[in-house]
Design an enzyme around this catalytic site. Structure first.
Site, PDB file in Angstrom:
ATOM      1  N   LYS A  55      15.578  12.941 -67.189  1.00  0.00           N
ATOM      2  CA  LYS A  55      16.275  13.940 -66.380  1.00  0.00           C
ATOM      3  C   LYS A  55      17.765  13.654 -66.521  1.00  0.00           C
ATOM      4  CE  LYS A  55      16.854  15.368 -61.540  1.00  0.00           C
ATOM      5  NZ  LYS A  55      16.334  15.204 -60.170  1.00  0.00           N
ATOM      6  N   ASP A  72      11.665  18.959 -50.680  1.00  0.00           N
ATOM      7  CA  ASP A  72      11.636  20.049 -51.676  1.00  0.00           C
ATOM      8  C   ASP A  72      10.261  20.110 -52.339  1.00  0.00           C
ATOM      9  OD1 ASP A  72      12.685  22.224 -52.991  1.00  0.00           O
ATOM     10  OD2 ASP A  72      13.733  21.058 -54.522  1.00  0.00           O
TER      11      ASP A  72
END
Length: 243
Positions: free
Chosen positions: A4, A105
């Site tokens: 990432k 989230d």
């Protein structure tokens, strides 16, 4: 491994965005490195050389739950598979909460599938330790799956994740995205001001419908804890085997 990459844009003249991204990177790495569970993505390492920040995790070849549910043949999941998926997510979240971390989230994009089709919770970019949660975070999650108290920027705790789980569960039952006919802002308005929730399909088992409705209760204290959700889902699985 999966990489990432977080890169600060060139036009960040005053350095505000860079500072925020570095803080987010540090928090994500700190939290993720503390988690070890079969239903949580495995942290491998991290690297920073501003303006580039890099988080390495295990690579999960089957992609996200979102891409899986998006395939036409998976729009209608068999009940057995749906319960297996739900148990994986709930066990991962039970463990995360036991470590006093709130994900904030939880949605199908942030649930990944391994080669044996077990689910793992991923993306801790806006997660926080329970006692240090910043109510006014710049990235407060994703409106379609966000609890009313988070949308209103009010104090929130682990039950905000339970609300999101209710929406994920509905999505697996309905084979659709929540509030598909609205944009995210309209969806947030409908949830907060009209207490609207997506319609649960008529063929949804009664016990599953009850669990979804409990999870997305407007009052956080009416929502179950994840350890209770795991027990309920395991009971579903046993009942299904008997039938």
């Amino acid at each position: 491994v999966a990489v990432k990459l977080i890169t600060v844009p060139d036009d960040d003249d005053n350095g505000c965005l860079g500072a925020r991204l570095e803080k987010q990177f540090t928090k994500e790495v700190t939290l993720l490195s503390r988690l070890t569970h079969p239903n949580v993505i495995k942290f491998v390492g991290a690297y920073k050389d501003p303006p580039v920040y890099c988080v390495l995790t295990q690579y999960l070849p089957e992609g996200s739950l979102r891409s899986f549910l998006h395939k036409p043949e998976n729009r209608s999941l068999p009940l057995k598979k749906l319960i297996e998926f739900a148990i994986d997510i709930a066990r991962g979240m039970e463990y995360i909460h036991s470590r006093r971390i709130i994900h904030r989230d939880l949605k199908p994009e942030n649930v990944l599938i391994d080669e044996e089709f077990h689910l793992k919770i991923a993306d801790f970019g806006i997660a926080c330790e329970e006692e240090y949660c910043d109510m006014l975070a710049d990235d407060p999650g994703t409106y379609r799956w966000m609890a009313p108290e988070m949308i209103k920027r009010k104090p929130h705790g682990r039950k905000a994740d339970v609300y999101s789980f209710g929406l994920v569960l509905w999505e697996m039952v309905a084979g659709a995205i929540p509030y598909e006919d609205m944009n995210p802002i309209q969806a947030a308005f409908a949830v907060v001001h009209k207490n609207i929730r997506p319609a649960i399909p008529g063929d949804c088992p009664v016990a599953m419908k009850a669990l979804i409705e409990q999870c997305w209760s407007v009052a956080p204290d009416k929502r179950p804890e994840f350890w209770q959700i795991v027990k309920v889902l395991e009971q579903f699985a046993i009942s299904l085997e008997r039938e």
